[in-house]
Design a protein around this motif. Structure first.
Motif, PDB file in Angstrom:
ATOM      1  N   ILE A 278      99.538  61.331  35.504  1.00 36.76           N
ATOM      2  CA  ILE A 278      98.897  60.127  35.994  1.00 36.76           C
ATOM      3  C   ILE A 278      97.405  60.288  35.718  1.00 36.76           C
ATOM      4  O   ILE A 278      96.846  61.364  35.836  1.00 36.76           O
ATOM      5  CB  ILE A 278      99.178  59.958  37.491  1.00 36.76           C
ATOM      6  N   VAL A 279      96.801  59.229  35.295  1.00 39.41           N
ATOM      7  CA  VAL A 279      95.398  59.342  34.941  1.00 39.41           C
ATOM      8  C   VAL A 279      94.555  59.108  36.181  1.00 39.41           C
ATOM      9  O   VAL A 279      94.613  58.063  36.797  1.00 39.41           O
ATOM     10  CB  VAL A 279      95.040  58.324  33.849  1.00 39.41           C
ATOM     11  N   ILE A 280      93.868  60.091  36.525  1.00 40.28           N
ATOM     12  CA  ILE A 280      93.080  60.011  37.733  1.00 40.28           C
ATOM     13  C   ILE A 280      91.621  60.169  37.358  1.00 40.28           C
ATOM     14  O   ILE A 280      91.234  61.108  36.675  1.00 40.28           O
ATOM     15  CB  ILE A 280      93.527  61.089  38.721  1.00 40.28           C
ATOM     16  N   GLN A 281      90.867  59.207  37.779  1.00 41.17           N
ATOM     17  CA  GLN A 281      89.493  59.191  37.326  1.00 41.17           C
ATOM     18  C   GLN A 281      88.637  60.211  38.041  1.00 41.17           C
ATOM     19  O   GLN A 281      88.771  60.453  39.219  1.00 41.17           O
ATOM     20  CB  GLN A 281      88.909  57.795  37.520  1.00 41.17           C
TER      21      GLN A 281
ATOM     22  N   GLN B 119      98.853  52.923  39.386  1.00 40.85           N
ATOM     23  CA  GLN B 119      99.316  54.178  38.802  1.00 40.85           C
ATOM     24  C   GLN B 119     100.144  54.930  39.832  1.00 40.85           C
ATOM     25  O   GLN B 119      99.776  54.999  41.001  1.00 40.85           O
ATOM     26  CB  GLN B 119      98.109  55.039  38.393  1.00 40.85           C
ATOM     27  N   TYR B 120     101.235  55.452  39.355  1.00 40.07           N
ATOM     28  CA  TYR B 120     102.124  56.173  40.248  1.00 40.07           C
ATOM     29  C   TYR B 120     102.679  57.371  39.507  1.00 40.07           C
ATOM     30  O   TYR B 120     103.073  57.264  38.346  1.00 40.07           O
ATOM     31  CB  TYR B 120     103.268  55.251  40.689  1.00 40.07           C
ATOM     32  N   SER B 121     102.688  58.498  40.168  1.00 37.42           N
ATOM     33  CA  SER B 121     103.257  59.673  39.538  1.00 37.42           C
ATOM     34  C   SER B 121     103.849  60.540  40.627  1.00 37.42           C
ATOM     35  O   SER B 121     103.150  61.004  41.527  1.00 37.42           O
ATOM     36  CB  SER B 121     102.167  60.440  38.791  1.00 37.42           C
TER      37      SER B 121
ATOM     38  N   SER C   7      89.092  51.116  44.399  1.00 39.11           N
ATOM     39  CA  SER C   7      90.259  51.902  44.103  1.00 39.11           C
ATOM     40  C   SER C   7      90.847  52.316  45.441  1.00 39.11           C
ATOM     41  O   SER C   7      90.118  52.752  46.328  1.00 39.11           O
ATOM     42  CB  SER C   7      89.793  53.130  43.326  1.00 39.11           C
ATOM     43  N   PHE C   8      92.144  52.153  45.582  1.00 39.84           N
ATOM     44  CA  PHE C   8      92.773  52.466  46.853  1.00 39.84           C
ATOM     45  C   PHE C   8      93.913  53.444  46.619  1.00 39.84           C
ATOM     46  O   PHE C   8      94.808  53.194  45.809  1.00 39.84           O
ATOM     47  CB  PHE C   8      93.296  51.177  47.489  1.00 39.84           C
TER      48      PHE C   8
ATOM     49  N   ARG D  41      98.067  54.911  43.227  1.00 38.61           N
ATOM     50  CA  ARG D  41      96.716  54.394  43.313  1.00 38.61           C
ATOM     51  C   ARG D  41      96.702  52.978  42.784  1.00 38.61           C
ATOM     52  O   ARG D  41      97.373  52.656  41.800  1.00 38.61           O
ATOM     53  CB  ARG D  41      95.802  55.256  42.449  1.00 38.61           C
ATOM     54  N   PHE D  42      95.943  52.135  43.427  1.00 41.63           N
ATOM     55  CA  PHE D  42      95.757  50.791  42.917  1.00 41.63           C
ATOM     56  C   PHE D  42      94.266  50.585  42.708  1.00 41.63           C
ATOM     57  O   PHE D  42      93.454  50.990  43.525  1.00 41.63           O
ATOM     58  CB  PHE D  42      96.290  49.761  43.916  1.00 41.63           C
TER      59      PHE D  42
END
Lengths: 801, 193
Positions: free
Chosen positions: A115-118, A582-584, A514-515, A522-523
């Motif tokens: 999952i791409v996490i900033q 995003q979901y992982s 971002s939540f 994450r949304f």
């Protein structure tokens, strides 16, 4: 960068979990545990996440790899340590504990599409943006291909192609001057205005590619209105012995070979170096039924990096040279509309010769040379200052079929640019952000006797501020930017040289949130406003574009001459809303982005009429502006079906709607779905990580293409509405298989992979290929890639040296 | 910091070198639309006398688009009925001073060029009267034989890099010729006394 990205989430997790943890009553709960996270070689891993599941509490290790968990009650816990690129580790923890923990993580054999996490590093993109990172593995599976082809693996990213070697990236339907390429920290200044101009970059240079699918105009200016492609080199490591990497790739279709090598080492504990080089050569591509004559290419690239880092101060010098020569399909060179008509109605190109490596006209010859100097320093505990200078020289020559001297270029541009970026970053408690300024000097020169684009001098100055605030599961961010551009051009109006200048001001703003719904979901939602004056090419192109057999006219070329009035320059403004989910978790990974972009004064190139010359009728293309809505969605879904099988689906759709008339906007990518099934297995013995995959790509017909008017009818038809010379190609399916394995030896690592593209050798045409009027796409292609890495990590500089 | 102090001068020097590469914008040369613009085609028809000798005073007809702006000047070809003519073609670039004679370049690369003629009058015949080094026609010189009076159109086409060996091409049939069009100029033609 993934590491940093992960640290971002980790910090967030920490923030949101720390707040929720209350000491248990009746126990002594003021113990702490401290320690260090490092890899198996003893290298510290900055920013690893440590998490106690039973307490729902976590912490993030510092830049030095050290961590400390406070306010623990006495007892036994299991501590989970996560770090991207490394295997998760669970450590039993007894509190109170007298000794600091030393946690050693092992490299993960294969990174699945995490999952791409900033992250929250200053030079990174907005945290609320939709972004995708291509991992080393994904890059490896396309190694040697042009950059634009490599990043097409990301949903929402496509290309405008000119044959098999020129790929111009398109993100969410936007391309050209609206996409920024950040190469190793420097904004790439090339000739991105032409549809047949691909990024002038050695794709072997990047160890990681990150694509931001949305406006990054606040940080990088109007060039990043449609998104940013961020290429990163592996950070320098300062070893006393020499390490390196070798790549070799072979393809059967165009009988191509490419080799790339890299060596690196250290001067001392605080400084090091790296040299890298690439050479590629390919001959004519083959469509299933005929040879695509004159589609060979060759490329020679080199780069060198030197770095220094001590006590929070760093300096890096990077120099690179990129040189390529690309043949353009001979039969795509047409004289007039009748020739084009002939090409469209005939099944085969008119020029087919036997395979050759030699490249004749028409062809492109491109050089891009870069010097980067960057320095950064920490200012106290919460601030850091970074300065980057980039000097670039881009030379583009286009040669056409002509009488006499074949080495006289029809178009020749020399673009010199100097950019200076200064940014001051701060991070304090829940707040972080940066302020910065950018100065860019650009000068473009045409060689004697060639036209199309005028000589110009462009001076840009921009300032920006971005601030982020994190609280519990939320992150908020906002930014603002102001740019000023001074543009001076040298152009002939009739036969008088005029050199008007223009001063333009423009702004960009963005806000996002971002939540974190849970640890694994994450949304985010991002709103961005940006505006840009059209590029010189869009304003002042005037003349015959040989390779396109067309006459092109810019927005400022009026019927009564060339406008020099700045008020005639209508800025393109984009209003963008990008939402990402995003979901992982476990074996499931999902990324979904949905976006809408309302563009005012959207600039595009369209055929508008004909001109009668001694060659017969010539199409005239004009830059036009319209209001357009571009909306779409893209998705990435992967699911582990068993311990060996993984299913992957990728989807991209963009709809472009011209708000002004019953027009259709040209060159919008058609919908596309990719489905893949991958089998993975660890083999016994030294070979491991065997995988085999089957990928089926479905590209639909572009149902919203401009209407079709055949070249022979152009002279008589009403051309006020946009049109295309040929109907969009029908839906097609492409099959690709790939297999590979990895051999890990002591300090060495060998990866071999094999793939077949267009497995069934289908004949098809691609709507996004500008040569679709003339010939079919490339047929079946077998490729082999070998990657060999060697490192001697034990030869580290001693601490006391 | 010693290393840094050594690296910096090198970097600075390179920067300066890059900048010195910059030229002066004021040397801008009038860009022409095309490196090689074709503006003018002159057809000169020399009528044969009874002995088959072409006239020394041919009639000339011009298709001219001097600035490439798309407003060509086109003359009407007037030929006599039931006559034989030798047609010689010359091609010029009159946008330059002095005008460039493109005909010479075509002759120099004769094997890469071929003219074709499309006539709407059905009663006019033509054939090639020249050849390149491979004994294949070029079409800079042709013979035209007119029939009964009529009016129509003559389209002169010059193909660059045609496939001269393809079927029918040596006989003047353009169908299989390929190549790209360098000239496609249409003249009104009148066959009258």
């Amino acid at each position: 960068m993934l590491h940093l990205a992960f640290r971002g989430l980790s910090l967030l997790l920490f923030v949101l979990t720390a707040a929720g943890s209350l000491p248990a009553i009746g126990q002594s709960c003021n113990y702490y545990v401290s320690g260090l996270v490092e890899d198996s070689d003893g290298e510290v891993l900055p920013g690893a996440t440590l998490y106690i599941e039973s307490l729902q509490r976590g912490v993030v290790a510092g830049v030095d790899g050290k961590f400390r968990l406070n306010d623990l009650c006495a007892g036994n816990y299991s501590l989970m340590i996560k770090y991207v690129g490394y295997e998760d580790q669970i450590v039993s923890l007894k509190v109170p504990s007298s000794r600091p923990l030393v946690i050693k993580l092992k490299t993960s054999p294969r990174i699945l599409h995490d999952i791409v996490i900033q992250g929250q590093h200053a030079q990174k993109h907005s945290l609320s943006q939709s972004a995708s990172i291509l991992s080393a593995d994904e890059i490896l599976s396309r190694r040697g291909k042009p950059l634009g082809e490599i990043i097409q693996q990301i949903p929402g990213v496509q290309s405008i192609m000119t044959g098999g070697s020129i790929f111009k990236p398109v993100i969410h339907g936007l391309y050209g001057q609206r996409l920024l390429i950040l190469n190793n920290g420097v904004r790439q200044e090339g000739q991105q205005w032409g549809l047949e101009h691909a990024p002038e970059i050695d794709s072997y240079l990047a160890s990681e590619i990150e694509v931001v699918k949305g406006s990054e105009a606040v940080r990088y200016g109007a060039d990043a209105m449609g998104g940013a492609i961020i290429l990163n080199q592996q950070p320098l490591e300062f070893f006393s012995s020499i390490g390196g990497e070798m790549n070799a790739g072979f393809s059967t279709n165009n009988r191509a070979a490419s080799f790339s090598g890299m060596l690196e080492g250290g001067f001392s504990r605080y400084s090091g170096w790296r040299v890298q080089g690439t050479v590629k050569k390919g001959g004519d591509y083959h469509a299933p039924q005929y040879n695509l004559s004159n589609t060979g290419m060759r490329e020679l690239d080199m780069s060198a990096t030197m770095g220094y880092e001590k006590n929070g101060k760093s300096l890096e010098i990077f120099a690179s040279t990129f040189n390529t020569e690309i043949g353009i399909l001979r039969s795509a060179h047409v004289g007039n509309l009748s020739d084009l008509q002939q090409s469209i109605v005939s099944e085969k190109p008119w020029y087919i010769q036997d395979f050759t490596y030699s490249i004749s006209n028409p062809r492109q010859q491109i050089g891009h040379h870069l010097l980067k100097v960057s320095a950064a320093t920490k200012l106290g505990a919460t601030k850091s200052l970074g300065v980057t200078y980039g000097g670039q020289y881009n030379q583009r020559k286009e040669y056409d079929v002509r009488r006499g001297n074949q080495n006289a270029a029809s178009l020749s541009f020399d673009l010199y640019s100097h950019s200076l970026d200064v940014s001051l970053d701060h991070e304090h408690d829940l707040w972080s952000g940066s302020i910065g300024l950018t100065g860019i000097f650009k000068d473009n020169y045409n060689a004697r006797g060639t036209g199309l684009l005028p000589d110009y001098a462009q001076r840009n100055f921009g300032v920006f501020a971005i601030e982020k605030y994190r609280k519990n599961k939320w992150l908020f961010e906002g930014g603002f930017r102001y740019d000023r551009q001074h543009l001076r051009i040298w152009i002939f109006d009739q036969s008088t040289l005029i050199n008007p200048s223009f001063d333009m001001h423009y702004f960009a703003a963005s806000a996002g949130t971002s939540f974190y719904i849970s640890n694994s979901a994450r949304f985010s939602s991002h709103l961005a406003l940006a505006s840009r004056p059209p590029h010189v090419s869009e304003l002042f192109s005037n003349g015959l574009h040989h390779s396109a057999a067309s006459i092109e006219r810019g927005l400022m070329i009026k019927d009564d001459g060339i406008s020099t009035n700045v008020t005639d320059i209508r800025h393109e403004r984009s209003h963008q809303w990008v939402n990402a989910f995003q979901y992982s978790h476990g074996g499931t990974s999902l990324e979904l982005s949905v976006y809408a972009n309302y563009l005012v004064n959207y600039v595009y190139l369209s055929p508008v009429g004909t001109e009668l010359t001694i060659r017969g009728y010539f199409p005239i293309f004009e830059y036009r502006q319209t209001n357009a809505m571009m909306a779409g969605a893209d998705a990435y879904f992967s699911q582990a079906l068993s311990s060996h099988f993984t299913w992957l689906t990728k989807f991209s759709y963009v709809m472009a709607d011209d708000r002004n008339a019953a027009n259709r906007i040209p060159l919008i990518p058609p919908p596309q779905i990719d489905n893949a099934l991958t089998y993975r297995k660890s083999l016994p013995g030294k070979w491991k990580d065997f995988f085999a995959s089957l990928n089926v790509q479905t590209v639909f017909q572009q149902a919203r293409a401009p209407r079709t008017i055949l070249p022979r009818d152009v002279v008589t038809e009403d051309l006020t509405r946009t049109f295309d010379f040929m109907a969009p190609p029908e839906t097609y399916f492409l099959f690709r298989i790939e297999s590979g394995a990895n051999l890990a030896l002591d300090n060495r690592d060998l990866t071999v992979s094999f793939s077949v593209d267009n497995l069934f050798n289908n004949s098809y045409r691609n709507y996004m290929n500008r040569l679709r009027y003339y010939a079919d796409e490339v047929g079946r292609n077998f490729s082999i890639r070998v990657n060999y890495k060697f490192h001697s990590h034990e030869h580290r500089y001693e601490e006391n040296k | 910091m010693k290393k840094t102090s050594r690296i910096f001068p090198v970097a600075l020097l390179s920067m300066i070198l890059l900048m010195q590469g910059c030229k002066d914008h004021d040397d801008v040369v009038n860009p022409v639309n095309e490196v090689e613009l074709l503006t003018t085609m002159r057809l000169s028809f020399a009528k044969w006398d009874e002995l088959g000798i072409p006239s020394q005073l041919p009639v000339e007809f011009i298709w001219r688009d001097e600035d490439g702006s798309g407003n060509p000047e086109i003359e009407v070809i007037e030929l006599e009925p039931n006559a034989t003519y030798t047609l010689n073609i010359s091609v010029l670039d009159e946008s330059k001073v002095p005008a460039i004679e493109i005909t010479n370049q075509i002759m120099a690369e004769a094997d890469k060029h071929q003219f074709f003629f499309e006539l709407s009058p059905t009663d006019v015949l033509w054939e090639y009267h020249d050849s390149d080094a491979n004994a294949q026609p070029v079409g800079l010189e042709t013979i035209f034989i007119t029939g009964e009076p009529e009016t129509g159109l003559l389209t002169v086409i010059l193909r660059h890099e045609p496939n001269k060996s393809a079927e029918g091409v040596q006989d003047g049939d353009i169908t299989n010729a390929g190549g790209e069009t360098d000239i496609q100029a249409e003249f009104p033609i009148t066959i009258a006394e």
